[in-house]
Design a protein around this motif. Structure first.
Motif, PDB file in Angstrom:
ATOM      1  N   ALA A 183       1.261  -0.686   0.045  1.00 35.89           N
ATOM      2  CA  ALA A 183      -0.083  -0.139  -0.186  1.00 35.89           C
ATOM      3  C   ALA A 183       0.741   0.819  -0.780  1.00 35.89           C
ATOM      4  CB  ALA A 183      -1.172  -0.048   1.351  1.00 35.89           C
ATOM      5  N   THR A 184      -0.030   2.460  -0.696  1.00 33.11           N
ATOM      6  CA  THR A 184       0.504   3.207  -0.503  1.00 33.11           C
ATOM      7  C   THR A 184       1.081   3.548   0.973  1.00 33.11           C
ATOM      8  OG1 THR A 184      -0.981   5.053  -1.289  1.00 33.11           O
ATOM      9  CG2 THR A 184       0.900   3.669  -2.618  1.00 33.11           C
ATOM     10  N   ILE A 185       1.445   5.304   1.173  1.00 35.09           N
ATOM     11  CA  ILE A 185       1.356   5.727   2.225  1.00 35.09           C
ATOM     12  C   ILE A 185       0.153   6.077   2.570  1.00 35.09           C
ATOM     13  CG2 ILE A 185       2.244   8.134   1.797  1.00 35.09           C
ATOM     14  CD1 ILE A 185       2.802   6.586   5.238  1.00 35.09           C
ATOM     15  N   ASN A 186      -0.101   6.941   1.607  1.00 31.95           N
ATOM     16  CA  ASN A 186      -1.762   7.594   1.590  1.00 31.95           C
ATOM     17  C   ASN A 186      -2.673   6.603   1.386  1.00 31.95           C
ATOM     18  OD1 ASN A 186      -1.367   9.809   1.529  1.00 31.95           O
ATOM     19  ND2 ASN A 186      -1.301  10.093  -1.134  1.00 31.95           N
ATOM     20  N   GLU A 187      -2.498   4.980   1.151  1.00 25.66           N
ATOM     21  CA  GLU A 187      -3.546   4.268   1.540  1.00 25.66           C
ATOM     22  C   GLU A 187      -4.146   3.781   3.037  1.00 25.66           C
ATOM     23  OE1 GLU A 187      -4.012   2.425  -3.347  1.00 25.66           O
ATOM     24  OE2 GLU A 187      -2.252   1.745  -1.835  1.00 25.66           O
ATOM     25  N   LEU A 188      -2.284   3.959   3.489  1.00 26.42           N
ATOM     26  CA  LEU A 188      -1.696   3.311   5.232  1.00 26.42           C
ATOM     27  C   LEU A 188      -2.944   4.269   5.994  1.00 26.42           C
ATOM     28  CD1 LEU A 188       1.610   1.912   4.992  1.00 26.42           C
ATOM     29  CD2 LEU A 188      -0.441   0.766   5.002  1.00 26.42           C
ATOM     30  N   ILE A 189      -2.510   5.670   5.162  1.00 32.72           N
ATOM     31  CA  ILE A 189      -3.518   6.816   6.664  1.00 32.72           C
ATOM     32  C   ILE A 189      -4.539   6.494   6.632  1.00 32.72           C
ATOM     33  CG2 ILE A 189      -3.323   9.142   6.533  1.00 32.72           C
ATOM     34  CD1 ILE A 189      -0.879   9.566   5.703  1.00 32.72           C
ATOM     35  N   CYS A 190      -5.382   6.326   5.505  1.00 32.84           N
ATOM     36  CA  CYS A 190      -6.741   6.470   5.000  1.00 32.84           C
ATOM     37  C   CYS A 190      -7.088   4.975   5.915  1.00 32.84           C
ATOM     38  CB  CYS A 190      -7.289   6.257   3.761  1.00 32.84           C
ATOM     39  SG  CYS A 190      -9.034   6.394   3.607  1.00 32.84           S
ATOM     40  N   LEU A 191      -6.476   3.785   5.384  1.00 35.75           N
ATOM     41  CA  LEU A 191      -6.793   2.283   6.223  1.00 35.75           C
ATOM     42  C   LEU A 191      -6.639   2.317   7.974  1.00 35.75           C
ATOM     43  CD1 LEU A 191      -7.584  -0.450   6.472  1.00 35.75           C
ATOM     44  CD2 LEU A 191      -5.264  -0.978   6.302  1.00 35.75           C
ATOM     45  N   SER A 192      -5.889   3.695   8.219  1.00 34.88           N
ATOM     46  CA  SER A 192      -5.388   3.492   9.699  1.00 34.88           C
ATOM     47  C   SER A 192      -6.844   4.264  10.691  1.00 34.88           C
ATOM     48  CB  SER A 192      -3.794   4.391   9.744  1.00 34.88           C
ATOM     49  OG  SER A 192      -4.244   4.427  11.788  1.00 34.88           O
ATOM     50  N   ASN A 193      -7.208   5.454   9.635  1.00 32.49           N
ATOM     51  CA  ASN A 193      -8.253   6.724  10.180  1.00 32.49           C
ATOM     52  C   ASN A 193      -9.508   5.842  10.589  1.00 32.49           C
ATOM     53  OD1 ASN A 193      -6.737   8.527  10.131  1.00 32.49           O
ATOM     54  ND2 ASN A 193      -6.958   9.478   8.086  1.00 32.49           N
ATOM     55  N   MET A 194      -9.763   4.595   9.130  1.00 34.34           N
ATOM     56  CA  MET A 194     -10.753   4.220   8.886  1.00 34.34           C
ATOM     57  C   MET A 194     -10.759   2.650  10.154  1.00 34.34           C
ATOM     58  SD  MET A 194     -12.294   5.598   6.171  1.00 34.34           S
ATOM     59  CE  MET A 194     -11.981   6.738   6.865  1.00 34.34           C
ATOM     60  N   GLU A 195      -9.876   2.363  10.492  1.00 35.55           N
ATOM     61  CA  GLU A 195      -9.992   1.112  11.448  1.00 35.55           C
ATOM     62  C   GLU A 195     -10.231   1.739  12.979  1.00 35.55           C
ATOM     63  OE1 GLU A 195      -6.138  -0.117  11.369  1.00 35.55           O
ATOM     64  OE2 GLU A 195      -6.281  -1.968  10.517  1.00 35.55           O
ATOM     65  N   ASN A 196      -9.545   3.818  12.838  1.00 32.04           N
ATOM     66  CA  ASN A 196     -10.564   4.146  14.306  1.00 32.04           C
ATOM     67  C   ASN A 196     -11.657   4.969  14.010  1.00 32.04           C
ATOM     68  OD1 ASN A 196      -7.921   3.982  15.475  1.00 32.04           O
ATOM     69  ND2 ASN A 196      -7.166   5.356  13.953  1.00 32.04           N
ATOM     70  N   LEU A 197     -11.834   5.046  13.263  1.00 30.36           N
ATOM     71  CA  LEU A 197     -13.800   5.554  12.945  1.00 30.36           C
ATOM     72  C   LEU A 197     -14.034   4.094  12.931  1.00 30.36           C
ATOM     73  CD1 LEU A 197     -13.217   7.668   9.795  1.00 30.36           C
ATOM     74  CD2 LEU A 197     -13.998   8.390  12.368  1.00 30.36           C
ATOM     75  N   ASN A 198     -13.818   2.956  12.127  1.00 34.47           N
ATOM     76  CA  ASN A 198     -14.730   2.029  12.438  1.00 34.47           C
ATOM     77  C   ASN A 198     -14.856   1.524  14.394  1.00 34.47           C
ATOM     78  OD1 ASN A 198     -16.064  -0.134  11.461  1.00 34.47           O
ATOM     79  ND2 ASN A 198     -15.222  -1.392  12.450  1.00 34.47           N
ATOM     80  N   ALA A 199     -14.004   1.360  15.312  1.00 35.56           N
ATOM     81  CA  ALA A 199     -14.199   1.412  16.548  1.00 35.56           C
ATOM     82  C   ALA A 199     -15.185   2.538  17.479  1.00 35.56           C
ATOM     83  CB  ALA A 199     -12.520   1.938  16.788  1.00 35.56           C
ATOM     84  N   VAL A 200     -14.702   3.801  16.279  1.00 36.66           N
ATOM     85  CA  VAL A 200     -16.029   4.618  17.613  1.00 36.66           C
ATOM     86  C   VAL A 200     -17.333   4.084  17.129  1.00 36.66           C
ATOM     87  CG1 VAL A 200     -17.184   6.892  17.005  1.00 36.66           C
ATOM     88  CG2 VAL A 200     -14.431   6.225  17.219  1.00 36.66           C
TER      89      VAL A 200
END
Length: 71
Positions: free
Chosen positions: A18-35
């Protein structure tokens, strides 16, 4: 599963490619999903929200990257 089917010769995890942008987005999605889970938002609604947010974030991240290249 889909990624593995399309890339049978690549070893490791999809994140390894994955690109750095994809990794950033994925991390954000994981956090939002937990919320969303904590807020007891139905799974179908979570998926719709996460999809919209991911598209928006990737667009923003790519736009920022393009602007940096122009400088």
């Amino acid at each position: 599963k889909q990624w593995r089917e399309v890339n049978p010769d690549l070893k490791g995890n999809i994140r390894d490619y994955a690109t750095i942008n994809e990794l950033i987005c994925l991390s954000n999605m994981e956090n939002l999903n937990a919320v969303f889970i904590n807020e007891k938002i139905p799974q179908k609604e979570q998926l719709i929200k996460l999809n919209k947010i991911a598209i928006q974030q990737m667009s923003i991240l790519q736009d920022v990257e393009k602007r940096k290249l122009l400088k």
